[in-house]
Design a protein around this motif. Structure first.
Motif, PDB file in Angstrom:
ATOM      1  N   LEU A  46      -8.599  -0.887  -9.489  1.00  0.00           N
ATOM      2  CA  LEU A  46      -7.363  -0.233  -9.102  1.00  0.00           C
ATOM      3  C   LEU A  46      -6.430  -1.293  -8.558  1.00  0.00           C
ATOM      4  O   LEU A  46      -6.870  -2.176  -7.806  1.00  0.00           O
ATOM      5  CB  LEU A  46      -7.608   0.825  -8.029  1.00  0.00           C
ATOM      6  CG  LEU A  46      -8.195   2.155  -8.485  1.00  0.00           C
ATOM      7  CD1 LEU A  46      -9.626   2.023  -8.935  1.00  0.00           C
ATOM      8  CD2 LEU A  46      -8.087   3.185  -7.396  1.00  0.00           C
ATOM      9  N   ALA A  47      -5.160  -1.217  -8.932  1.00  0.00           N
ATOM     10  CA  ALA A  47      -4.160  -2.163  -8.442  1.00  0.00           C
ATOM     11  C   ALA A  47      -2.893  -1.393  -8.123  1.00  0.00           C
ATOM     12  O   ALA A  47      -2.396  -0.643  -8.955  1.00  0.00           O
ATOM     13  CB  ALA A  47      -3.880  -3.234  -9.486  1.00  0.00           C
ATOM     14  N   GLY A  48      -2.413  -1.542  -6.890  1.00  0.00           N
ATOM     15  CA  GLY A  48      -1.182  -0.873  -6.495  1.00  0.00           C
ATOM     16  C   GLY A  48      -1.429   0.131  -5.383  1.00  0.00           C
ATOM     17  O   GLY A  48      -2.247  -0.094  -4.499  1.00  0.00           O
ATOM     18  N   GLU A  49      -0.713   1.260  -5.457  1.00  0.00           N
ATOM     19  CA  GLU A  49      -0.727   2.257  -4.393  1.00  0.00           C
ATOM     20  C   GLU A  49      -1.386   3.542  -4.854  1.00  0.00           C
ATOM     21  O   GLU A  49      -1.083   4.052  -5.925  1.00  0.00           O
ATOM     22  CB  GLU A  49       0.701   2.552  -3.947  1.00  0.00           C
ATOM     23  CG  GLU A  49       1.425   1.320  -3.431  1.00  0.00           C
ATOM     24  CD  GLU A  49       2.860   1.595  -3.033  1.00  0.00           C
ATOM     25  OE1 GLU A  49       3.250   2.777  -2.917  1.00  0.00           O
ATOM     26  OE2 GLU A  49       3.601   0.617  -2.835  1.00  0.00           O
ATOM     27  N   VAL A  50      -2.272   4.066  -4.001  1.00  0.00           N
ATOM     28  CA  VAL A  50      -2.951   5.334  -4.254  1.00  0.00           C
ATOM     29  C   VAL A  50      -2.444   6.308  -3.194  1.00  0.00           C
ATOM     30  O   VAL A  50      -2.726   6.130  -2.009  1.00  0.00           O
ATOM     31  CB  VAL A  50      -4.486   5.187  -4.149  1.00  0.00           C
ATOM     32  CG1 VAL A  50      -5.166   6.508  -4.427  1.00  0.00           C
ATOM     33  CG2 VAL A  50      -4.987   4.104  -5.081  1.00  0.00           C
ATOM     34  N   ASP A  51      -1.681   7.296  -3.628  1.00  0.00           N
ATOM     35  CA  ASP A  51      -1.141   8.241  -2.655  1.00  0.00           C
ATOM     36  C   ASP A  51      -1.043   9.634  -3.260  1.00  0.00           C
ATOM     37  O   ASP A  51      -1.548   9.875  -4.360  1.00  0.00           O
ATOM     38  CB  ASP A  51       0.210   7.760  -2.122  1.00  0.00           C
ATOM     39  CG  ASP A  51       1.300   7.649  -3.180  1.00  0.00           C
ATOM     40  OD1 ASP A  51       1.173   8.260  -4.262  1.00  0.00           O
ATOM     41  OD2 ASP A  51       2.283   6.948  -2.920  1.00  0.00           O
ATOM     42  N   SER A  52      -0.400  10.534  -2.549  1.00  0.00           N
ATOM     43  CA  SER A  52      -0.335  11.925  -3.002  1.00  0.00           C
ATOM     44  C   SER A  52       0.432  12.078  -4.314  1.00  0.00           C
ATOM     45  O   SER A  52       0.231  13.051  -5.031  1.00  0.00           O
ATOM     46  CB  SER A  52       0.297  12.806  -1.918  1.00  0.00           C
ATOM     47  OG  SER A  52       1.602  12.356  -1.614  1.00  0.00           O
TER      48      SER A  52
END
Length: 142
Positions: free
Chosen positions: A67-73
């Motif tokens: 995973l690369a970057g942002e994990v959000d809603s």
């Protein structure tokens, strides 16, 4: 400029070059990243949106999900679907979080749900994710 695309449920499947324009915020799915000069097995793109990229490198042992970057809603539901499909790649996985720059509570919950689903080893957990997990009262992923 021509584009070849197919539409399925909530995903936009692209078979054209990544430099083509797409609608902002729409996830794209392609099969294999272009070959480059590095050694090793090819990295397959499983999911990409404006802030997150998920790839898989099939390996002789467990395959590696990165995973690369942002994990959000905004992308946690799509990430959950993508990770659920990863079990079709291999029945034992390594999830590499070394390039995750941000995760919110929804993102952490998505990652926890995935690790509860089968044999997953989580590696390279960034300090900010460890801190958020501590604030949530969680000891570890996987």
């Amino acid at each position: 400029m021509s584009r070849t695309s197919r539409h399925t449920a909530a995903r936009h499947i692209r078979t054209s070059r990544p430099s083509d324009s797409t609608h902002p915020g729409h996830p794209r799915r392609v099969d294999v990243l272009p070959a480059d000069d590095r050694q090793g097995p090819p990295e397959h793109l499983l999911y990409v949106d404006d802030i997150l990229r998920v790839t898989c490198t099939p390996m002789p042992g467990p395959s590696v999900i990165r995973l690369a970057g942002e994990v959000d809603s905004s992308n946690s539901a799509e990430l959950a679907n993508t990770l659920a499909q990863a079990w079709r790649i291999d029945d034992e996985l390594i999830m590499d979080l070394g390039r995750v720059t941000f995760a919110d509570v929804a993102g952490i919950r998505t990652l926890l749900a995935f690790t509860a689903g089968g044999p997953v080893h989580v590696r390279d957990i960034p300090p900010q994710i460890r801190r958020l997990m501590g604030l949530m009262g969680l000891s570890s992923l996987g």
